[in-house]
Design a protein around this motif. Structure first.
Motif, PDB file in Angstrom:
ATOM      1  N   ILE A 220      -2.561  -6.178   7.791  1.00 34.05           N
ATOM      2  CA  ILE A 220      -2.529  -7.547   8.311  1.00 34.05           C
ATOM      3  C   ILE A 220      -2.697  -7.486   9.823  1.00 34.05           C
ATOM      4  N   GLU A 221      -3.551  -8.316  10.355  1.00 29.14           N
ATOM      5  CA  GLU A 221      -3.703  -8.427  11.800  1.00 29.14           C
ATOM      6  C   GLU A 221      -3.283  -9.829  12.211  1.00 29.14           C
ATOM      7  N   THR A 222      -2.656  -9.941  13.371  1.00 35.85           N
ATOM      8  CA  THR A 222      -2.289 -11.266  13.874  1.00 35.85           C
ATOM      9  C   THR A 222      -3.036 -11.527  15.166  1.00 35.85           C
ATOM     10  N   ASN A 223      -3.625 -12.725  15.277  1.00 31.36           N
ATOM     11  CA  ASN A 223      -4.304 -13.072  16.522  1.00 31.36           C
ATOM     12  C   ASN A 223      -3.341 -13.763  17.462  1.00 31.36           C
TER      13      ASN A 223
ATOM     14  N   LEU B  60       0.800  -1.667  -1.081  1.00 26.57           N
ATOM     15  CA  LEU B  60       1.961  -1.276  -0.282  1.00 26.57           C
ATOM     16  C   LEU B  60       1.681  -1.462   1.207  1.00 26.57           C
ATOM     17  N   ASN B  61       0.473  -1.106   1.628  1.00 20.33           N
ATOM     18  CA  ASN B  61       0.088  -1.282   3.024  1.00 20.33           C
ATOM     19  C   ASN B  61       0.144  -2.748   3.428  1.00 20.33           C
TER      20      ASN B  61
ATOM     21  N   LYS C 261       7.450  -0.833   4.843  1.00 18.67           N
ATOM     22  CA  LYS C 261       6.203  -0.230   5.305  1.00 18.67           C
ATOM     23  C   LYS C 261       6.411   0.621   6.561  1.00 18.67           C
ATOM     24  N   SER C 262       7.239   0.153   7.474  1.00 21.01           N
ATOM     25  CA  SER C 262       7.429   0.869   8.742  1.00 21.01           C
ATOM     26  C   SER C 262       8.104   2.218   8.553  1.00 21.01           C
ATOM     27  N   ASP C 263       8.713   2.457   7.395  1.00 23.69           N
ATOM     28  CA  ASP C 263       9.357   3.747   7.133  1.00 23.69           C
ATOM     29  C   ASP C 263       8.369   4.812   6.684  1.00 23.69           C
ATOM     30  N   ILE C 264       7.153   4.411   6.339  1.00 23.94           N
ATOM     31  CA  ILE C 264       6.164   5.334   5.761  1.00 23.94           C
ATOM     32  C   ILE C 264       5.018   5.530   6.750  1.00 23.94           C
ATOM     33  N   PRO C 265       4.917   6.689   7.406  1.00 23.99           N
ATOM     34  CA  PRO C 265       3.858   6.899   8.404  1.00 23.99           C
ATOM     35  C   PRO C 265       2.456   6.648   7.861  1.00 23.99           C
ATOM     36  N   GLU C 266       2.217   7.044   6.603  1.00 22.66           N
ATOM     37  CA  GLU C 266       0.876   6.918   6.036  1.00 22.66           C
ATOM     38  C   GLU C 266       0.462   5.460   5.824  1.00 22.66           C
TER      39      GLU C 266
ATOM     40  N   ALA D  18       0.991   3.174   8.100  1.00 24.22           N
ATOM     41  CA  ALA D  18       0.821   2.571   9.421  1.00 24.22           C
ATOM     42  C   ALA D  18      -0.616   2.114   9.625  1.00 24.22           C
ATOM     43  N   ASN D  19      -0.787   1.011  10.325  1.00 22.14           N
ATOM     44  CA  ASN D  19      -2.120   0.508  10.640  1.00 22.14           C
ATOM     45  C   ASN D  19      -2.862   1.546  11.474  1.00 22.14           C
TER      46      ASN D  19
END
Length: 498
Positions: free
Chosen positions: A37-40, A67-68, A74-79, A81-82
């Motif tokens: 997800i991207e936020t503008n 999951l991504n 999500k922040s607990d899983i490095p893989e 990460a955006n």
């Protein structure tokens, strides 16, 4: 609301702002595989398509992308990460290393997450959410006598209209064997997972297990369980005391639940004992509506608030903060008016099998009325999940026809109006009482120990002295349904409106 509606709302979220196809073509593999997800600057959400670059990794791509996209931790899983992968080839190499979609899912969920899951049969999952499953007819716990290796099953209650009822089994019967195999700490989980089986039959008396010569074969018949198990009104000392044993928060039975409260209201109930001791959870909406039935005077006030992963939370707070609030209401999901008792106090019976939506009711009501919890501490489940299918927007509509996988990730944690959450060790009772096999009682009868404690407290009577009754100390190892996907789960039927 239903599971299809939630995916339609997810489509709304996805379509707030899409990257143009020309931009995607200009970048290397600009797909859902490599972007989050991207936020503008206006805090709007952009979410690329759930496309597949390698058909052989279709399920793995779906698992990763889901999951991504929306996983609470999500922040607990490095893989997850955006930008973790430099391109889609890196991503594909990572996915190809997984032994299976299940292995990938396990590796991409947080160590603190006990409840997210993956299934290769979403139709069975949907049936379970509707209360439809195979049923031998016995609901039981698996225990071990303290200080021994003696493992046995204890029948908690019998489902009506099943082979167990036909066989004459009752609450309090015990069994030590399944299909002739003695239960052990190593084999009980697999033995109880069978669809049909034969058990020996015994009972407990004065802390001893006595086995009879009877054996009963229980068949796995298709069964829809009504979670409104017992609803009755006691007239004691001029007080009208309602008793409700409610065993699962199933959306399809909201009308039956509301009818039970209509009967309570017609009977002039002034006190309520809500029995959730064997309720492992279910629908958030049903939990909110049940709480509105108990009360009624708090319409529009916050029952619970939701906290999502960082980007979803930021989006909702900026664009639609009301979507994060679950408020007491006056209608069930089907549109019928809620039958409310307008109580200022409720007694709730719990055990260490009470989880998720059961705990949500306790936590959500506590800031508003007196909640007297009787029994054992609860499981400690405060997060909700949602079903994601393999489609562009994760809805069931347009899902891949190449497989039947779905994932059920945790997507938000619940917080009551006073800010309480994270009760990972469960909710502690105000009056502690753990069921005693020497004094198990009959569910729904005034002298059943947990109900008796509640009635005595309501009436201001002294509690019954049970010091002369020996206590058979049991360590609970498992229970019926523990291998089911929906076990101790709390889920939402739809994402919040945008």
């Amino acid at each position: 609301m239903n599971l299809n509606n939630e995916k339609e709302k997810l489509m709304k979220l996805r379509n707030i702002l899409m990257l143009t196809s020309l931009l995607c073509l200009a970048l290397i593999g600009c797909t859902k595989d490599t972007e989050d997800i991207e936020t503008n600057s206006q805090n709007e959400i952009t979410r690329p398509d759930n496309s597949v670059d390698n058909p052989e990794l279709e399920v793995e791509n779906f698992v990763y992308n889901g999951l991504n996209e929306i996983y609470l931790y999500k922040s607990d899983i490095p893989e997850l990460a955006n930008g973790y992968f430099q391109n889609t080839n890196d991503k594909s190499e990572f996915l190809a290393k997984a032994d299976s979609p299940e292995d990938l899912f396990d590796n991409l969920t947080s160590s603190i997450d006990r409840f997210s899951f993956i299934t290769d049969d979403y139709e069975s999952l949907e049936d379970s959410f509707d209360g439809i499953s195979g049923a031998t007819g016995i609901k039981f716990g698996i225990g071990r006598i303290a200080g021994t290796n003696n493992i046995f099953g204890i029948i908690r209650y019998i489902l009506p209209g099943t082979s167990a009822e036909d066989a004459g089994l009752v609450r309090g019967n015990i069994f030590t064997e399944i299909n002739g195999q003695k239960l052990t700490s190593n084999n009980f989980s697999s033995l109880i997972d069978q669809s049909s089986f034969t058990i020996n039959v015994g009972y407990v008396e004065n802390s001893e297990i006595f086995l009879t010569e009877n054996e009963v074969t229980l068949t796995d018949d298709n069964y829809t369980e009504n979670p409104v198990f017992i609803a009755k009104t006691f007239d004691i000392g001029g007080r009208k005391i309602g008793y409700l044993m409610y065993n699962s928060f199933i959306a399809n039975f909201d009308e039956e639940l509301n009818k039970a409260f209509g009967d309570f209201k017609a009977n002039g109930v002034t006190d309520l004992v809500l029995d959730l001791r064997y309720n492992g959870g279910g629908s958030v909406e049903s939990a909110k509506d049940l709480s509105s039935m108990i009360t009624g005077q708090f319409k529009g006030k916050i029952f619970i608030k939701e906290q999502w992963n960082t980007k979803y939370q930021n989006f909702y707070e900026a664009q639609n903060p009301e979507a994060l609030n679950n408020r007491f209401d006056d209608k069930i999901r089907g549109g019928a008016s809620i039958n409310s008792l307008n109580l200022s106090e409720v007694y709730i019976l719990t055990s260490n099998s009470s989880a998720s939506a059961s705990e949500l009711v306790i936590n959500g009501l506590t800031p508003y009325i007196s909640v007297i919890q009787i029994g054992d501490r609860t499981v400690g489940k405060f997060q909700a999940s949602v079903t994601l299918y393999d489609s562009e927007d994760y809805s069931k509509s347009g899902r891949s026809t190449n497989h039947t996988y779905a994932i059920q990730p945790l997507v938000f944690k619940s917080i009551n109006s006073a800010g309480k959450s994270d009760y990972i060790d469960g909710l502690q009772p105000d009056i502690t009482y753990i069921e005693n096999l020497n004094d198990f009682g009959i569910l729904g009868e005034q002298d059943e120990p947990l109900l008796e404690i509640a009635i005595n407290d309501i009436l201001g009577r002294s509690q019954t002295d049970k010091s002369q009754i020996n206590r058979l100390e049991i360590e609970l190892l498992g229970e019926s349904g523990m291998n089911n996907l929906e076990y101790q789960k709390m889920y939402i039927d739809a994402l919040p409106d945008l």
